[in-house]
Enzyme design. Sequence first.
Site, PDB file in Angstrom:
ATOM      1  N   ASP A  38       0.693  -1.296   0.014  1.00 57.18           N
ATOM      2  CA  ASP A  38      -0.079   0.133   0.078  1.00 57.18           C
ATOM      3  C   ASP A  38       0.766   1.178  -0.046  1.00 57.18           C
ATOM      4  O   ASP A  38       0.703   2.130   0.924  1.00 57.18           O
ATOM      5  CB  ASP A  38      -0.932  -0.067   1.121  1.00 57.18           C
ATOM      6  CG  ASP A  38      -1.661  -1.168   1.404  1.00 57.18           C
ATOM      7  OD1 ASP A  38      -2.070  -1.975   0.281  1.00 57.18           O
ATOM      8  OD2 ASP A  38      -1.736  -1.674   2.685  1.00 57.18           O
ATOM      9  N   GLU A 245     -11.588  -0.177  -3.210  1.00 58.13           N
ATOM     10  CA  GLU A 245     -10.589   0.352  -2.009  1.00 58.13           C
ATOM     11  C   GLU A 245      -9.331   1.312  -2.739  1.00 58.13           C
ATOM     12  O   GLU A 245      -9.322   1.250  -3.952  1.00 58.13           O
ATOM     13  CB  GLU A 245     -10.144  -0.605  -1.052  1.00 58.13           C
ATOM     14  CG  GLU A 245      -9.093  -1.710  -2.000  1.00 58.13           C
ATOM     15  CD  GLU A 245      -8.848  -2.875  -0.973  1.00 58.13           C
ATOM     16  OE1 GLU A 245      -9.453  -2.961   0.207  1.00 58.13           O
ATOM     17  OE2 GLU A 245      -7.959  -3.806  -1.242  1.00 58.13           O
TER      18      GLU A 245
HETATM   19  O1  FUB Z   1      -2.939  -3.537   3.525  1.00 55.90           O
HETATM   20  C1  FUB Z   1      -4.441  -3.830   3.999  1.00 55.90           C
HETATM   21  C2  FUB Z   1      -5.538  -3.499   3.042  1.00 55.90           C
HETATM   22  O2  FUB Z   1      -5.271  -4.400   1.775  1.00 55.90           O
HETATM   23  C3  FUB Z   1      -5.498  -2.058   2.526  1.00 55.90           C
HETATM   24  O3  FUB Z   1      -5.898  -0.942   3.245  1.00 55.90           O
HETATM   25  C4  FUB Z   1      -5.893  -2.389   1.439  1.00 55.90           C
HETATM   26  O4  FUB Z   1      -6.286  -1.157   0.397  1.00 55.90           O
HETATM   27  C5  FUB Z   1      -5.507  -3.349   0.688  1.00 55.90           C
HETATM   28  O5  FUB Z   1      -4.247  -3.319   0.036  1.00 55.90           O
END
Ligand code: FUB
Length: 344
Positions: A38, A245
């Site tokens: 991320d 997301e």
């Molecule tokens: O790293 C945990 C979660 O997985 C992140 O917040 C999301 O965007 C995905 O990458």
Amino acid sequence: MKNFLLLIITTLAVSNVWAQSKIKPISKPLVTHVYTADPSAHVFNNKIYIYPSHDIDAGIPENDNGDHFDMRDYHIFSMDAIGAKVVDNGVAIDKKDIPWAGRQLWAPDAAYKNGVYYLFFPIKDKQDIFRIGVATSKSPVGPFKAEPNEMKGTYSIDPAVFKDDNNEYYMYFGGIWGGQLQRWDNNIYNANAKLKTANEKAILPRVAKLSADMKSIVEAPKEVKLLDEKGNLFLEQNNDKRFFEAAWVHKYNGKYYFSYSTGDTHNLCYAIGDNPYGPFTYKGVIMKPVQGWTSHHSIIHYNSKWYLFYHDTELSGKTHLRNIKMTELKYNKDGSIKTIEPYQ
Ligand code: FUB
């Protein structure tokens, strides 16, 4: 020491598998001594700073709530220039230093204003509800000190802070399934909310303007409308294009580019709008799916070029043990982004 040796052995084994496979990644992991994911990259004082999640193996079985992503601290990385050594600046903040925190420090972002660096992070509170918090430091690499409470009115995951040319800052956030965005309707929490069915409108990311001191939002979060080429909102069945997301916003030639992951279909997509609130019209795929379940990115402008930071699972072969990477991002003359294939 034991964990470090395990990481080396796993890395060697997986690299061997990659070496024998026909799939060749277009870029190498930026960090190999810890797992990272991320990546939110920023340019501060002409240096590149990367604010990633710090993946660990907490021994929790994989599930759709993402319980296996049980991260506990952040390391911040810096580079003097593209291609320069990537420096690990150590632990910038640990969840034990966040008074209201429960579990799971997920994808963070950072911003700078008036001599202060701000780290924005999602973590579940003590009721197991994801909220967004903020911590401050005089240095871009911390250590960061967390505010005593979460940012009131925020929820879900993946904060991404965008500074507009008029010095207003906006925070985009949200992520469905494990990120719990499906539980929020009209900014009201419902623990029993159901996932959308195929013909229902897809869940939308959220945006709110930040206060002058950067520690709160000054308005109720608004939905960010993502439209298809005909001006319609996406349905849940359009899951190769709808938001899941990992929002990010950057500006190119006066237009606002809202980019995001489609989650279960693993695309990194983008949409273009005329102001920070949108609506944004879908334009295409920035990067095709990477190895691993999650896809998460950021985009920076550095010395006249554009760069995409992202992650895959090249080092471990495991969904929850990722490694950050970067590659150049290119535009076509009409402002569209050239789609990147992460493997050749
Ligand atoms: O790293 C945990 C979660 O997985 C992140 O917040 C999301 O965007 C995905 O990458």
